[in-house]
Design an enzyme around this catalytic site. Structure first.
Site, PDB file in Angstrom:
ATOM      1  N   ASP A  37     -39.014  29.445  23.767  1.00 29.63           N
ATOM      2  CA  ASP A  37     -37.951  28.710  23.231  1.00 29.63           C
ATOM      3  C   ASP A  37     -36.927  29.183  21.975  1.00 29.63           C
ATOM      4  O   ASP A  37     -37.150  30.212  21.825  1.00 29.63           O
ATOM      5  CB  ASP A  37     -38.451  27.371  22.822  1.00 29.63           C
ATOM      6  CG  ASP A  37     -39.606  27.412  21.682  1.00 29.63           C
ATOM      7  OD1 ASP A  37     -39.972  28.561  21.453  1.00 29.63           O
ATOM      8  OD2 ASP A  37     -40.349  26.446  21.394  1.00 29.63           O
ATOM      9  N   HIS A  57     -42.720  32.460  31.169  1.00 29.11           N
ATOM     10  CA  HIS A  57     -41.914  31.255  30.477  1.00 29.11           C
ATOM     11  C   HIS A  57     -41.175  31.692  29.276  1.00 29.11           C
ATOM     12  O   HIS A  57     -41.672  31.418  28.409  1.00 29.11           O
ATOM     13  CB  HIS A  57     -42.835  29.982  30.413  1.00 29.11           C
ATOM     14  CG  HIS A  57     -42.253  28.969  30.270  1.00 29.11           C
ATOM     15  ND1 HIS A  57     -41.633  27.978  31.107  1.00 29.11           N
ATOM     16  CD2 HIS A  57     -41.844  28.374  28.878  1.00 29.11           C
ATOM     17  CE1 HIS A  57     -40.952  27.007  30.415  1.00 29.11           C
ATOM     18  NE2 HIS A  57     -41.270  27.265  29.205  1.00 29.11           N
ATOM     19  N   ASP A  75     -47.638  34.001  39.149  1.00 34.07           N
ATOM     20  CA  ASP A  75     -46.522  34.594  38.366  1.00 34.07           C
ATOM     21  C   ASP A  75     -45.553  33.686  38.379  1.00 34.07           C
ATOM     22  O   ASP A  75     -44.460  33.952  39.131  1.00 34.07           O
ATOM     23  CB  ASP A  75     -46.209  35.851  38.570  1.00 34.07           C
ATOM     24  CG  ASP A  75     -45.247  36.378  37.864  1.00 34.07           C
ATOM     25  OD1 ASP A  75     -44.989  35.704  36.495  1.00 34.07           O
ATOM     26  OD2 ASP A  75     -44.597  37.303  38.150  1.00 34.07           O
ATOM     27  N   GLU A 135     -46.818  30.922  29.672  1.00 31.77           N
ATOM     28  CA  GLU A 135     -45.763  30.839  28.374  1.00 31.77           C
ATOM     29  C   GLU A 135     -46.448  32.185  27.728  1.00 31.77           C
ATOM     30  O   GLU A 135     -47.524  32.608  27.768  1.00 31.77           O
ATOM     31  CB  GLU A 135     -46.139  29.638  27.774  1.00 31.77           C
ATOM     32  CG  GLU A 135     -45.525  29.789  26.440  1.00 31.77           C
ATOM     33  CD  GLU A 135     -44.921  28.571  25.850  1.00 31.77           C
ATOM     34  OE1 GLU A 135     -43.844  28.361  25.340  1.00 31.77           O
ATOM     35  OE2 GLU A 135     -45.401  27.476  26.046  1.00 31.77           O
TER      36      GLU A 135
END
Length: 705
Positions: free
Chosen positions: A85, A390, A428, A437
């Site tokens: 993020d 991610h 995956d 993540e």
């Protein structure tokens, strides 16, 4: 006899294969790439072009007075993004720098043997520079930059971020002992690491470390009570008792001032820190295991610390209590298990015992692909390595869509992903933030474990044995908050944006990435199957050693929530909620769950494989729309850490919106409505609108036959 001979040959082959893999493993290359991951997560004006697909970002991040750095950018523009993020969470960032500093101090010769001293120190300095910048006054620290909910509702590279990025400050009136102590620890460790190569910088780090230690020790308070935006992502589950000890240990190591060690010894005893370590992980939230280890070396004349550390390590060894996957991974909880195993492996390497070194070797071997599935969990390295972690920057969507493009555009080489399920299963899948993540703290312990294996026969740097006064020279100003012996670790780091795909974790739009990075006993976890693009980054689920509060009634029903959590179920939610609301309670109950739906947050009540849908066919709960009603919500069933079925609550209510100020029973069939069978891990109820909706109330959640 022939079968027996074949079995023996297979065993011998397996042993030889392991030896060959160990002998052929290039730990220096693994270590280099694990460090390079941090360059891929840098924020601010980049000093080099080592990662061509990353550019300048977050240049306006600044303290509330809009201070500028030497380049004219915001004074907080640098540092590291937390995970996949764009938020800078102060606690895990500082923790990651402490861990990197610690491993450098312990294994400096191994690092030099790989020719990685410069890269290692540069990696630490990019983080500690930010910690110094965030320390804007003696008793003031920027604990977070970026609104986790807003950030997680958008999916794209950080260079394209346009959302407002507020800065959350810790002060004497809004204290944060955990962050102050962790930042002090990171800077103290850095002062040791840089002492010979850059003594001026080392002195600067130490000066800030001392002041931050004083700030955290004098003005006590749980940081996530002051920065409430962090609660859904990195809530302080363990409190700050361990942080008081951790910070004092590192200040002692950096200064040799016995006052710090005296504080550490006293606070260790009064805070029950040795007990906090048992059956738990060493992580961004709980530093108790590291405290046991370091004090056992600093105060070898006191057997308590060695006993506590050995108790912790034995729990992680085969047969000691932690779950082992069939392939050999020490698996403590489902959210990001690889990160916990890697960090435990680093601490095991410092035990100074053959069993500790063997544990380190086997855990790292598993993570790099020496397992029955020949599955690596390090992006770009080893067999069948992941390519779709991610991670917004590596995926590089230009359409705010977690599913477009199909595969990540850039290889996040060296990043450790969350890891497998308890049976070694792994997919995956970018939208599965629990397994895929990546984060700065994931790699922090992994880096240390790798550094130890460059030359396993090397010994860590010995520490001076001090004289300790058993009575602290300064009495704590306040009794630290109580800490559970079991601590959740994290909560989501991200929230999906809008276009759901499948198992979002936080804000739909796409498919969430990961709401918590871990699932806490209390907040975090995963996200819907529909809208989210991502969920929080670090919600940690606590070590499953809870005693059930209620026994299911003879197969007819299984209580999940009835005025409180039941039967080992834990709160892995992300979003604004309370499990003890008394403002809107159903008749006969003492509490309800209040939930304010927004930013694709969710109430997630989970317990690994606790609901057997062959026994319990339905899920039932009562819901009250509060003052307004008509909230747009979805209920999702979770199995093997993934969302496997989802329905709109309105649809389950016959197309009728949730009624205001009235309790309505909702019932759904696991098989007919969610198309799921076998054992499942729980359910979450999630916001699917994105905008803030009025508070809804939930009660009497049960699975029925």
């Amino acid at each position: 006899m022939k079968i027996l001979k074949n079995c023996i040959l297979l065993i011998i082959f397996g042993l030889l294969s392991t030896q060959l893999i160990n002998a052929d493993t290039d730990y220096c290359s693994l270590l280099e790439n694990a460090l390079m991951f941090y360059k891929m997560n840098r924020a601010g004006r980049l000093p080099d072009n080592d990662i061509p697909w990353r550019g300048n970002s977050a240049l306006n991040d600044a303290s509330p007075n809009s201070a500028k750095d030497a380049n004219g950018d915001g004074n907080l523009s640098g540092g590291y993004f937390d995970a996949g993020d764009g938020v800078k969470f102060g606690l895990p960032m500082a923790y990651s720098m402490t861990m990197l500093g610690w491993s450098f101090i312990e294994y400096e010769s191994n690092i030099a043997q790989c020719g990685l001293t410069s890269l290692y120190l540069d990696t630490i300095k990019y983080g500690t520079d930010w910690l110094i910048a965030a320390h804007t006054a003696d008793n003031e620290f920027a604990g977070q930059v970026g609104d986790g909910n807003v950030d997680h509702s958008w999916w794209g590279p950080p260079e394209d971020m346009t959302m407002a990025r507020p800065t959350y400050m810790l002060t004497t009136e809004a204290p944060g002992t955990e962050i102050a102590m962790e930042a002090a620890s990171a800077l103290a460790a850095a002062s040791i690491a840089f002492k010979s190569s850059n003594p001026t910088y080392a002195a600067t780090c130490l000066a800030h470390a001392k002041t931050l230690h004083n700030f955290g020790y004098t003005y006590r308070g749980v940081y996530s009570d002051s920065i409430t935006n962090a609660q859904a992502f990195y809530n302080s589950w363990s409190g700050y008792k361990d942080d008081l000890v951790w910070g004092s240990i590192w200040l002692y190591k950096a200064t040799q001032d016995s006052d710090y060690l005296t504080k550490a010894v006293a606070d260790y005893a009064s805070g029950g820190v040795g007990g906090m370590a048992q059956g738990n992980s060493h992580d961004w939230d709980n530093k108790a295991p590291g405290c046991c280890l370091l004090l056992s070396k600093l105060v070898p004349t006191t057997s308590t610390y060695k006993t506590d550390f050995e108790g912790w390590l034995n729990y992680w060894l085969p047969g000691g209590g932690v779950t082992y996957t069939p392939g050999g991974l020490a698996w403590i909880r489902q959210w990001g298990p690889a990160r916990y195993a890697a960090t435990a492996a680093f601490l095991g390497s410092l035990a100074g015992t053959e069993k500790g070194t063997d544990f380190t070797q086997k855990q790292v071997d598993y993570l790099i692909g020496n397992n029955p599935n020949q599955q690596s969990f390090v992006v770009g390295m080893g067999p069948n390595y992941p390519i779709n972690p991610h991670h917004r920057a590596a995926h590089h969507s230009t359409t705010n869509d977690i599913n477009n493009p199909v595969n990540n555009l850039y290889l996040l080489k060296g990043a450790l992903v969350g890891g497998p399920g308890s049976n070694d299963e792994y997919t995956d899948d970018r939208t599965d933030y629990i397994s895929n993540e990546v984060a700065t703290d994931y790699n922090a312990g992994f880096v240390g474990a790798l550094a130890s294996l460059v030359n396993p026969s090397s010994t860590s740097v010995p520490t001076t044995t001090p004289t300790v006064t058993e009575t602290p020279t300064e009495t704590p100003t306040e009794t630290p908050t109580e800490t559970p012996t079991e601590t959740p670790t994290e909560t989501p780091t991200e929230t999906p944006t809008e276009t759901p795909t499948e198992t979002p974790t936080e804000t739909p739009t796409e498919t969430p990435t990961e709401t918590p990075t871990e699932t806490p006993t209390e907040t975090p976890t995963e996200t819907p199957t529909e809208t989210p693009t991502e969920t929080p980054t670090e919600t940690v689920t606590p070590t499953p050693t809870v005693t059930p509060t209620e026994t299911p009634s003879s197969g007819e029903s299984l209580s999940i929530y009835k005025s409180g959590l039941k039967n080992d179920f834990q709160d892995w939610s992300w979003g604004e909620h309370s499990l003890t609301d008394t403002t809107n309670v159903e008749s006969g109950e003492t509490n309800s769950i209040s939930f304010t739906p927004k930013a694709y947050g969710a109430v997630f009540l989970g317990c690994f494989e606790c609901i057997d849908t062959d026994t319990y066919n339905n899920i039932e709960f009562d819901i009250n729309g509060g003052s307004s009603g008509a909230q747009l919500l979805r209920i999702t069933v979770v199995k093997n850490s993934k969302s496997v079925g989802s329905k709109l609550i309105t649809d389950l209510n016959g197309g009728t919106p949730i009624e205001a100020n009235s309790w309505t029973k909702i019932k759904a069939s696991f098989i007919d409505d969610f198309k799921v069978s076998g054992k499942v891990d729980g359910i979450w109820i999630q916001d699917i609108k994105g905008d803030t909706q009025s508070t809804v109330y939930i009660s009497n959640i049960i699975a029925t036959a």
